[in-house]
Write an enzyme that holds these catalytic residues in place. Structure first.
Site, PDB file in Angstrom:
ATOM      1  N   HIS A  40      27.732  14.541-107.160  1.00 41.55           N
ATOM      2  CA  HIS A  40      27.080  15.846-107.287  1.00 41.55           C
ATOM      3  C   HIS A  40      25.602  15.793-106.873  1.00 41.55           C
ATOM      4  O   HIS A  40      25.153  16.602-106.059  1.00 41.55           O
ATOM      5  CB  HIS A  40      27.178  16.367-108.724  1.00 41.55           C
ATOM      6  CG  HIS A  40      26.554  17.737-108.882  1.00 41.55           C
ATOM      7  ND1 HIS A  40      27.141  18.884-108.415  1.00 41.55           N
ATOM      8  CD2 HIS A  40      25.390  18.136-109.455  1.00 41.55           C
ATOM      9  CE1 HIS A  40      26.364  19.936-108.680  1.00 41.55           C
ATOM     10  NE2 HIS A  40      25.289  19.501-109.321  1.00 41.55           N
ATOM     11  N   HIS A  48      24.420  20.301-105.450  1.00 38.73           N
ATOM     12  CA  HIS A  48      23.266  20.329-106.365  1.00 38.73           C
ATOM     13  C   HIS A  48      22.091  21.195-105.912  1.00 38.73           C
ATOM     14  O   HIS A  48      21.302  21.620-106.754  1.00 38.73           O
ATOM     15  CB  HIS A  48      22.790  18.884-106.598  1.00 38.73           C
ATOM     16  CG  HIS A  48      21.930  18.709-107.817  1.00 38.73           C
ATOM     17  ND1 HIS A  48      22.118  19.384-108.980  1.00 38.73           N
ATOM     18  CD2 HIS A  48      20.876  17.895-108.025  1.00 38.73           C
ATOM     19  CE1 HIS A  48      21.201  18.997-109.878  1.00 38.73           C
ATOM     20  NE2 HIS A  48      20.433  18.098-109.314  1.00 38.73           N
ATOM     21  N   ASN A  74      25.814  18.441-112.900  1.00 35.66           N
ATOM     22  CA  ASN A  74      24.827  18.370-113.978  1.00 35.66           C
ATOM     23  C   ASN A  74      24.993  19.501-114.993  1.00 35.66           C
ATOM     24  O   ASN A  74      24.563  19.388-116.137  1.00 35.66           O
ATOM     25  CB  ASN A  74      23.389  18.347-113.425  1.00 35.66           C
ATOM     26  CG  ASN A  74      23.053  19.630-112.677  1.00 35.66           C
ATOM     27  OD1 ASN A  74      23.883  20.175-111.964  1.00 35.66           O
ATOM     28  ND2 ASN A  74      21.830  20.101-112.833  1.00 35.66           N
ATOM     29  N   HIS A  75      25.651  20.616-114.632  1.00 39.08           N
ATOM     30  CA  HIS A  75      25.835  21.704-115.582  1.00 39.08           C
ATOM     31  C   HIS A  75      26.993  21.473-116.544  1.00 39.08           C
ATOM     32  O   HIS A  75      27.145  22.187-117.527  1.00 39.08           O
ATOM     33  CB  HIS A  75      26.043  23.038-114.843  1.00 39.08           C
ATOM     34  CG  HIS A  75      24.771  23.608-114.311  1.00 39.08           C
ATOM     35  ND1 HIS A  75      24.180  24.723-114.851  1.00 39.08           N
ATOM     36  CD2 HIS A  75      23.973  23.219-113.298  1.00 39.08           C
ATOM     37  CE1 HIS A  75      23.066  24.997-114.177  1.00 39.08           C
ATOM     38  NE2 HIS A  75      22.929  24.095-113.229  1.00 39.08           N
TER      39      HIS A  75
END
Lengths: 373, 189
Positions: free
Chosen positions: A70, A152, A21-22
């Site tokens: 993820h 995550h 997500n980053h």
């Protein structure tokens, strides 16, 4: 980034990286990655990094058994084919399957749910879902998979095995977290999963100390520059402290520590002479004996004060080295009160004494100066 | 002692020095007054001892370097008034309306560079950077950490890879910094 790219080039078919997500514009701008890119490289480099992230695959199938992703599963994904249908070559949107696979988390009481819900709104992340044990088992069974392996969420031990899937006897979900002491705060261990010849091994490791970094990616020249500048301007200012004619006529109680001006030996002597002349000029008719005792005392005090100041500078000049030594050990970089007045002895002692303090109790404004660099 | 200034400088000299340095006549007179008060033996030139007599110099860690920069390339190791003014004029604030004479950004940066360049070889080595850093932080940061950031800085800024930071490389490194205002003194006029 460059290291990872190099590794990927070197092991193109055997090294695979999944998007997290980053790995998006939104978060790299919010945190420091973009700033770091701009400081160290360029806007173009940052753009290229973002485009690279857009290309990263979002899921992997390990040995036909393990679904690696993820975040986790999504209400909009039923089969593995659904995953492949997603257009991943873009900035992850705020909802939808691409968002979910990167952002979703297991429910907090995963494996102990009271009801049979599959997906709940994820309040922690502000987007996507919590998935439940029933939801994961359903997904695994439909797709003939053994487990979902994801990351995550920080784990204290670096990994977490969740409740077993009844159908397989194997944990339905595994979280692996490979960044030790995350954010320099969590103090967690990190783990990696090694799957070899049908056996799964978990290796944990602790963090290493950071190399020392200056804030804001400053380099040492930029960092030390203000110091150099301050020292230079301080000295030049003291070199240049010239008073105008008007200032020379000022009253005796002139604070030595005027901001931005140094006080020099000569100026003190100058002022002393001027004041003395002025005092004499004020009362041209009177002789010394006609001065009132108070007036006489005041004048004496002033003259003494100046004499003391002059002596300071003398001592300071002669005892340069001891002064610097003393200043170095004093807590706030200021000479203890009275150290200079006592001359060499007190400087060597590095302490004040009652006697010296008394010397200073009168005519205090003149001695409110600190020899701070 | 203070008022000898107006007697010793004649109008032509004032003009000349003013043109060279950019100072106004009043400013030059005040500088001359200061110069003469520093000049203890009335020789018309300043020796190193004259500078070292200034109390603030004793406590300034860069004091020696600053004095050194005044005396660099001077005949007989003495500074005359012209040289005195020349060095100080570098520190005049840069004015947008007037063209910079000696107080150019480059000259200001060059003066700062001389503070780092301890052995005057026109280049700054890791050791020299480290010395300045140690002056600055004292014991607050351990030496090995200072060493690593100094080395990293050298790596980042050493464009020609000779292991030193030259004046040009220093200029580039300082591009972003606000030199113009910082290395400027407001001279009373």
């Amino acid at each position: 980034m460059v290291y990872l790219a190099a590794q990927k080039l070197h092991h193109a078919t055997t090294l695979h990286m999944l998007r997290g997500n980053h790995e998006c514009r939104h978060l790299t701008e919010h945190f420091t990655f973009r700033a770091e890119c701009l400081t160290k490289y360029s806007e173009n480099f940052y753009r290229v990094c973002m485009e690279t992230f857009d290309c990263l695959p979002i899921g992997a199938l390990l040995n036909g058994q393990f679904f690696c992703v993820h975040g986790g599963i999504s209400p909009e994904i039923q089969t593995l084919a659904d995953v492949q249908k997603i257009d991943r070559f873009k900035e992850p949107p705020a909802h939808g399957p691409l968002c979910d696979v990167l952002w979703s988390d297991p429910n907090s009481d995963f494996g102990n749910e009271k009801n049979n819900d599959f997906f709940l709104h994820n309040a922690t992340r502000g987007c996507s879902y919590y998935y439940t044990y029933p939801a994961v088992c359903d997904f695994l069974n439909r797709n003939n998979l053994l487990s979902v392996i994801r990351a995550h969420e920080v784990q204290d031990m670096g990994y977490k095995m969740y409740k077993e899937n009844k159908a397989t006897g194997f944990p339905a979900l595994i979280t692996v977290f490979s960044a030790p002491n995350y954010l320099d705060v969590y103090q967690n261990k990190a783990a990696i999963l090694k799957y070899e010849q049908g056996k799964m091994n978990i290796r944990q490791f602790k963090n290493q100390e950071h190399p020392y970094w200056l804030p804001n990616f400053m380099d040492v020249l930029v960092w030390s520059f203000p110091f150099v500048v301050e020292k230079v301007t301080d000295l030049l200012l003291s070199l240049l402290s010239v008073c105008s004619d008007g200032e020379l006529q000022e009253e005796v109680h002139h604070r030595a520590s005027v901001v931005g001006e140094g006080v020099s030996y000569n100026r003190v002597i100058n002022e002393y002479e001027i004041v003395k002349k002025k005092l004499e000029a004020e009362r041209p008719a009177r002789t010394k004996s006609q001065l009132s005792p108070e007036r006489r005392q005041l004048i004496n005090a002033k003259i003494q004060a100046f004499a003391r100041m002059a002596r300071f500078y003398d001592i300071l000049r002669v005892e340069q080295e001891n002064v610097s030594k003393l200043k170095a050990v004093s807590p706030n970089g200021v000479l203890p009160l009275g150290a200079l007045a006592g001359g060499k002895d007190t400087l060597l002692q590095g302490s004040t004494s009652q006697h010296i303090r008394r010397l200073f109790s009168s005519h205090s404004p003149l001695f409110f100066f600190s020899l701070q660099p | 002692m203070g008022n000898r200034a107006t007697i010793m400088l004649d109008k032509k000299e004032l003009e000349q020095i003013g043109k060279e340095s950019g100072f106004t006549p009043n400013q030059i007179v005040r500088l001359y007054s200061r110069f003469t008060s520093l000049d203890k033996d009335n020789s018309g030139t300043l020796s190193r001892a004259d500078f070292l007599r200034i109390p603030e110099l004793a406590i300034n860690p860069l004091g020696d370097r600053i004095v050194h920069s005044f005396f660099k390339n001077t005949p007989d190791d003495r500074v005359n008034f012209r040289k005195f003014v020349e060095i100080l004029s570098v520190f005049r604030p840069i004015q947008k309306t007037k063209e910079a004479v000696l107080n150019t950004r480059e000259n200001k940066l060059r003066f700062a560079f001389q503070m780092y360049d301890l052995n005057d070889d026109e280049k700054v080595s890791v050791a020299e950077i480290l010395t300045v850093l140690q002056m600055m932080v004292g014991v607050n940061i351990p030496d090995d950490q200072l060493q690593s950031i100094a080395e990293r800085t050298l790596l980042e800024n050493d464009e020609d890879g000779d292991g030193f930071i030259t004046l040009q490389e220093f200029f580039t490194a300082m591009e972003e910094s606000d030199v113009d205002n910082r290395l400027s003194l407001r001279f009373l006029s």
